[in-house]
Design a protein around this motif. Structure first.
Motif, PDB file in Angstrom:
ATOM      1  N   LEU A  21     -35.508 168.250  54.411  1.00 56.71           N
ATOM      2  CA  LEU A  21     -35.327 166.737  54.808  1.00 56.71           C
ATOM      3  C   LEU A  21     -35.578 165.752  53.797  1.00 56.71           C
ATOM      4  CD1 LEU A  21     -36.779 167.663  58.402  1.00 56.71           C
ATOM      5  CD2 LEU A  21     -34.484 167.123  57.942  1.00 56.71           C
ATOM      6  N   ASN A  22     -36.814 166.232  52.925  1.00 52.16           N
ATOM      7  CA  ASN A  22     -37.411 165.344  52.256  1.00 52.16           C
ATOM      8  C   ASN A  22     -36.327 165.087  51.003  1.00 52.16           C
ATOM      9  OD1 ASN A  22     -39.456 163.813  50.822  1.00 52.16           O
ATOM     10  ND2 ASN A  22     -39.447 165.478  49.308  1.00 52.16           N
ATOM     11  N   ARG A  23     -35.442 166.119  50.709  1.00 55.53           N
ATOM     12  CA  ARG A  23     -34.811 166.018  49.515  1.00 55.53           C
ATOM     13  C   ARG A  23     -33.392 164.939  50.154  1.00 55.53           C
ATOM     14  NH1 ARG A  23     -29.808 167.519  48.445  1.00 55.53           N
ATOM     15  NH2 ARG A  23     -29.620 168.613  50.528  1.00 55.53           N
ATOM     16  N   LYS A  24     -32.940 165.093  51.393  1.00 56.43           N
ATOM     17  CA  LYS A  24     -32.154 164.478  51.977  1.00 56.43           C
ATOM     18  C   LYS A  24     -32.425 162.850  52.213  1.00 56.43           C
ATOM     19  CE  LYS A  24     -29.733 167.736  54.621  1.00 56.43           C
ATOM     20  NZ  LYS A  24     -29.272 168.052  55.918  1.00 56.43           N
ATOM     21  N   LEU A  25     -33.896 162.680  52.282  1.00 54.10           N
ATOM     22  CA  LEU A  25     -34.341 161.394  52.719  1.00 54.10           C
ATOM     23  C   LEU A  25     -34.502 160.600  51.275  1.00 54.10           C
ATOM     24  CD1 LEU A  25     -35.927 159.053  54.323  1.00 54.10           C
ATOM     25  CD2 LEU A  25     -38.084 160.358  53.679  1.00 54.10           C
ATOM     26  N   GLN A  26     -34.792 161.400  50.363  1.00 57.93           N
ATOM     27  CA  GLN A  26     -34.815 160.886  48.882  1.00 57.93           C
ATOM     28  C   GLN A  26     -33.485 160.337  48.471  1.00 57.93           C
ATOM     29  OE1 GLN A  26     -36.895 163.663  46.240  1.00 57.93           O
ATOM     30  NE2 GLN A  26     -38.835 163.286  47.072  1.00 57.93           N
ATOM     31  N   LYS A  27     -32.632 161.221  48.704  1.00 62.91           N
ATOM     32  CA  LYS A  27     -31.145 160.831  48.213  1.00 62.91           C
ATOM     33  C   LYS A  27     -30.610 159.628  49.207  1.00 62.91           C
ATOM     34  CE  LYS A  27     -26.512 163.248  47.825  1.00 62.91           C
ATOM     35  NZ  LYS A  27     -26.017 164.505  47.756  1.00 62.91           N
ATOM     36  N   GLU A  28     -31.202 159.490  50.524  1.00 60.62           N
ATOM     37  CA  GLU A  28     -30.612 158.401  51.233  1.00 60.62           C
ATOM     38  C   GLU A  28     -31.335 157.034  50.667  1.00 60.62           C
ATOM     39  OE1 GLU A  28     -28.336 156.423  54.076  1.00 60.62           O
ATOM     40  OE2 GLU A  28     -28.440 158.491  53.341  1.00 60.62           O
ATOM     41  N   LEU A  29     -32.665 156.990  50.602  1.00 62.15           N
ATOM     42  CA  LEU A  29     -33.081 156.108  49.874  1.00 62.15           C
ATOM     43  C   LEU A  29     -32.645 155.667  48.515  1.00 62.15           C
ATOM     44  CD1 LEU A  29     -36.991 157.195  50.438  1.00 62.15           C
ATOM     45  CD2 LEU A  29     -35.676 155.134  51.561  1.00 62.15           C
ATOM     46  N   ASP A  30     -32.269 156.712  47.477  1.00 64.18           N
ATOM     47  CA  ASP A  30     -31.576 156.422  46.167  1.00 64.18           C
ATOM     48  C   ASP A  30     -30.230 155.658  46.545  1.00 64.18           C
ATOM     49  OD1 ASP A  30     -32.460 159.408  44.661  1.00 64.18           O
ATOM     50  OD2 ASP A  30     -33.609 157.506  44.725  1.00 64.18           O
ATOM     51  N   ARG A  31     -29.707 155.956  47.622  1.00 65.59           N
ATOM     52  CA  ARG A  31     -28.259 155.448  47.948  1.00 65.59           C
ATOM     53  C   ARG A  31     -28.491 153.819  48.289  1.00 65.59           C
ATOM     54  NH1 ARG A  31     -24.168 157.986  52.115  1.00 65.59           N
ATOM     55  NH2 ARG A  31     -25.905 157.470  53.462  1.00 65.59           N
ATOM     56  N   ILE A  32     -29.609 153.651  49.221  1.00 66.87           N
ATOM     57  CA  ILE A  32     -30.278 152.300  49.591  1.00 66.87           C
ATOM     58  C   ILE A  32     -30.350 151.359  48.510  1.00 66.87           C
ATOM     59  CG2 ILE A  32     -31.541 151.078  51.118  1.00 66.87           C
ATOM     60  CD1 ILE A  32     -31.489 153.297  53.043  1.00 66.87           C
ATOM     61  N   LYS A  33     -31.197 152.099  47.471  1.00 71.57           N
ATOM     62  CA  LYS A  33     -31.610 151.522  46.365  1.00 71.57           C
ATOM     63  C   LYS A  33     -30.495 150.981  45.624  1.00 71.57           C
ATOM     64  CE  LYS A  33     -34.637 151.887  42.355  1.00 71.57           C
ATOM     65  NZ  LYS A  33     -33.574 151.478  41.577  1.00 71.57           N
ATOM     66  N   SER A  34     -29.399 151.678  45.392  1.00 70.77           N
ATOM     67  CA  SER A  34     -28.161 151.171  44.652  1.00 70.77           C
ATOM     68  C   SER A  34     -27.464 150.201  45.479  1.00 70.77           C
ATOM     69  CB  SER A  34     -27.379 152.642  44.424  1.00 70.77           C
ATOM     70  OG  SER A  34     -28.002 153.759  43.765  1.00 70.77           O
ATOM     71  N   GLY A  35     -27.413 150.209  46.783  1.00 72.11           N
ATOM     72  CA  GLY A  35     -26.923 149.126  47.397  1.00 72.11           C
ATOM     73  C   GLY A  35     -27.449 147.759  47.151  1.00 72.11           C
ATOM     74  N   ILE A  36     -28.909 147.812  47.042  1.00 74.85           N
ATOM     75  CA  ILE A  36     -29.818 146.749  46.732  1.00 74.85           C
ATOM     76  C   ILE A  36     -29.633 146.502  45.287  1.00 74.85           C
ATOM     77  CG2 ILE A  36     -32.182 145.817  46.887  1.00 74.85           C
ATOM     78  CD1 ILE A  36     -33.066 147.756  48.849  1.00 74.85           C
ATOM     79  N   ASP A  37     -29.511 147.024  44.434  1.00 68.04           N
ATOM     80  CA  ASP A  37     -29.293 146.758  43.151  1.00 68.04           C
ATOM     81  C   ASP A  37     -28.072 145.977  42.899  1.00 68.04           C
ATOM     82  OD1 ASP A  37     -30.872 149.829  41.819  1.00 68.04           O
ATOM     83  OD2 ASP A  37     -31.820 147.793  42.367  1.00 68.04           O
ATOM     84  N   ALA A  38     -26.857 146.459  43.693  1.00 69.45           N
ATOM     85  CA  ALA A  38     -25.825 145.959  43.457  1.00 69.45           C
ATOM     86  C   ALA A  38     -25.637 144.545  43.976  1.00 69.45           C
ATOM     87  CB  ALA A  38     -24.696 146.963  44.098  1.00 69.45           C
ATOM     88  N   ALA A  39     -26.347 144.632  45.197  1.00 72.54           N
ATOM     89  CA  ALA A  39     -26.429 142.889  45.679  1.00 72.54           C
ATOM     90  C   ALA A  39     -27.382 142.132  44.968  1.00 72.54           C
ATOM     91  CB  ALA A  39     -27.128 143.087  47.230  1.00 72.54           C
ATOM     92  N   LEU A  40     -28.274 142.688  44.300  1.00 77.25           N
ATOM     93  CA  LEU A  40     -28.989 141.695  43.297  1.00 77.25           C
ATOM     94  C   LEU A  40     -28.177 141.369  42.172  1.00 77.25           C
ATOM     95  CD1 LEU A  40     -32.559 143.438  43.280  1.00 77.25           C
ATOM     96  CD2 LEU A  40     -32.162 141.203  44.333  1.00 77.25           C
ATOM     97  N   GLN A  41     -27.336 142.354  41.496  1.00 77.31           N
ATOM     98  CA  GLN A  41     -26.686 141.900  40.636  1.00 77.31           C
ATOM     99  C   GLN A  41     -25.517 140.813  40.938  1.00 77.31           C
ATOM    100  OE1 GLN A  41     -26.902 142.719  37.649  1.00 77.31           O
ATOM    101  NE2 GLN A  41     -25.100 141.750  36.850  1.00 77.31           N
ATOM    102  N   ARG A  42     -25.091 141.007  42.197  1.00 67.92           N
ATOM    103  CA  ARG A  42     -24.071 140.094  42.644  1.00 67.92           C
ATOM    104  C   ARG A  42     -24.525 138.553  42.705  1.00 67.92           C
ATOM    105  NH1 ARG A  42     -22.389 138.135  47.746  1.00 67.92           N
ATOM    106  NH2 ARG A  42     -19.993 137.514  47.657  1.00 67.92           N
ATOM    107  N   ASN A  43     -25.889 138.633  43.269  1.00 62.82           N
ATOM    108  CA  ASN A  43     -26.412 137.591  43.186  1.00 62.82           C
ATOM    109  C   ASN A  43     -27.077 136.821  42.198  1.00 62.82           C
ATOM    110  OD1 ASN A  43     -28.116 135.476  44.883  1.00 62.82           O
ATOM    111  ND2 ASN A  43     -29.923 136.465  44.237  1.00 62.82           N
ATOM    112  N   ILE A  44     -27.195 137.535  41.195  1.00 60.02           N
ATOM    113  CA  ILE A  44     -27.256 136.726  39.587  1.00 60.02           C
ATOM    114  C   ILE A  44     -26.177 136.158  39.196  1.00 60.02           C
ATOM    115  CG2 ILE A  44     -27.823 137.625  37.422  1.00 60.02           C
ATOM    116  CD1 ILE A  44     -29.819 139.691  38.300  1.00 60.02           C
ATOM    117  N   ILE A  45     -24.676 137.076  39.409  1.00 64.48           N
ATOM    118  CA  ILE A  45     -23.538 136.375  39.091  1.00 64.48           C
ATOM    119  C   ILE A  45     -23.093 135.201  39.786  1.00 64.48           C
ATOM    120  CG2 ILE A  45     -21.245 136.767  39.192  1.00 64.48           C
ATOM    121  CD1 ILE A  45     -21.737 139.971  38.813  1.00 64.48           C
TER     122      ILE A  45
END
Length: 411
Positions: A21-45
């Motif tokens: 369960l901890n592994r799945k949670l970390q994987k889900e958090l990594d995916r959410i973080k990737s989405g946030i990073d993409a949104a930040l990059q779009r905001n910069i553009i």
């Protein structure tokens, strides 16, 4: 020491499950973080693009941009008046004070009550002054029904009402709200079948689409129908009375137009040109200012633009096969919010719309779905339901077929 002893007594399977369960949670958090990073990059553009637009706007205002630098397709936003050579008019009162795009807000109940009170007080004050000029007592005005002071709109000082009673609205907004929505003569009841039928007939005869004329004619025709049921002397009296009221108590031009559009045509399909404009408008104004986005398209509302973007055009929408991680996220979201609250559910299944989540759950993941072969009893029941309910109404039919989806009964 006690912690180590407790850990040693734990069930090894429980420890493995917790680690999984901890592994799945970390994987889900990594995916959410990737989405946030993409949104930040779009905001910069977008910020960089906005900065370039402001620089170009400054250059245009100073008339320093050459004709060769003028883009062939200009994006939305200021300056709003640009000729084919890229020249803009000098600063003036119209361009500096009156924005072409504004944010409209809904009228609250308190604002509507204040507007009503303002119209009533204004007309009562005007009638009292008239009584004094004519030598009548003010008490005669006070005895009059207050409803009577809501009808007159011709002699109202709308600027004064907006300033004194509804300071959150402009003079123009007060006029539009009262004369198109809140005036006591306006008919806000549900449209009857007979009324709608008459409207369609009148519109067909008036190809000019003069909605003010159509609304008036709809009221006049209603009075003629009323006269048919009157007898003798009362015919003239009721005809004149209803005729005079029919022009006030019937539908406004805007209501006739809305009802005609609702009845006469299906939802208009989006063209490629509209999709392209919508994409550019969202790129400029973002995913929250839907009224401003709608101003960039002809005959599209903010709600339509929001629906088109979130259901179809948003590049973040995932297509194709569902991954195991997505199915697991969907199951977890449904266990929390329940099957039916798909807007909430889709927020936890990144990249999928509420429609996609519903379809996936109802047709694949729902544990109550039967996936075994059909029995003879089910076939017989299905034939009876199709006969009684009708071909094509698979959602209604599936409601009577325990464990079978609308897609299954349609195969």
């Amino acid at each position: 020491m006690s912690d180590n002893s407790t850990l040693s007594k734990a069930d090894p399977q429980d420890i493995l499950d917790a680690l999984e369960l901890n592994r799945k949670l970390q994987k889900e958090l990594d995916r959410i973080k990737s989405g946030i990073d993409a949104a930040l990059q779009r905001n910069i553009i977008l910020q960089e693009r906005l900065t370039r637009m402001r620089q170009k706007e400054t250059e245009v205002g100073g008339h320093s941009r050459s004709v060769q630098e003028t883009p062939s397709v200009r994006t939305f936003g200021p300056p709003f008046f640009v000729d084919s050579e890229g020249n803009t008019p000098p600063e003036n009162e119209d361009t500096s004070v009156r924005p072409l795009i504004f944010k409209s807000t809904r009228w609250t109940l308190s604002e509507k009550d204040a507007l009503r009170r303002g119209v009533q007080d204004h007309n009562m004050r005007r009638e009292a002054l008239r009584a004094m000029r004519e030598g009548r007592s003010i008490q005669s005005v006070e005895k009059m029904s207050k409803i009577l002071f809501l009808y007159n709109v011709e002699e109202i000082n709308w600027s004064q009402i907006a300033k004194q009673y509804v300071p959150t609205k402009t003079k123009e907004e007060c006029i539009i709200q009262w004369t198109n929505h809140d005036h006591p003569c306006i008919n806000n009841d549900e449209w009857t079948t007979l009324e709608t039928k008459k409207l369609l007939e009148i519109v067909e005869q008036n190809n000019c689409r003069n909605w003010q004329k159509i609304a008036l004619e709809l009221g006049i025709r209603s009075s003629v129908l009323f006269v048919d049921f009157c007898i003798g002397e009362f015919t003239i009296y009721f005809f004149i009375s209803f005729f005079s009221l029919s022009q006030q108590t019937n539908r406004t031009a805007a209501e006739c137009f809305k009802q005609y559009n609702k009845q006469s045509s299906d939802p208009r399909k989006w063209s490629k040109e509209e999709d392209n404009i919508l994409i550019r408008a969202v790129d400029l104004y973002g995913e929250k200012n839907w009224q401003q986005v709608a101003h960039c398209l002809d005959n599209r509302t903010g709600q339509q633009c929001l629906h088109r973007w979130t259901k179809t055009l948003n590049p973040a929408i995932r297509r194709g096969r569902w991954k195991k991680e997505e199915d697991e996220a969907l199951r977890n979201a449904v266990s929390i919010y329940g099957a039916g609250n798909w807007v909430k559910v889709q927020q936890y299944v990144l990249g999928r719309t509420d429609v996609q989540c519903r379809e996936r759950w109802m047709n694949v993941l729902n544990p109550s779905i039967k996936k075994d072969s059909w029995t003879k009893e089910e076939d017989t029941k299905l034939l009876e339901l199709v006969k009684s309910i009708g071909v094509g109404k698979w959602a209604k039919i599936s409601a009577f077929m325990d464990g079978r989806t609308d897609n299954q009964v349609n195969i």
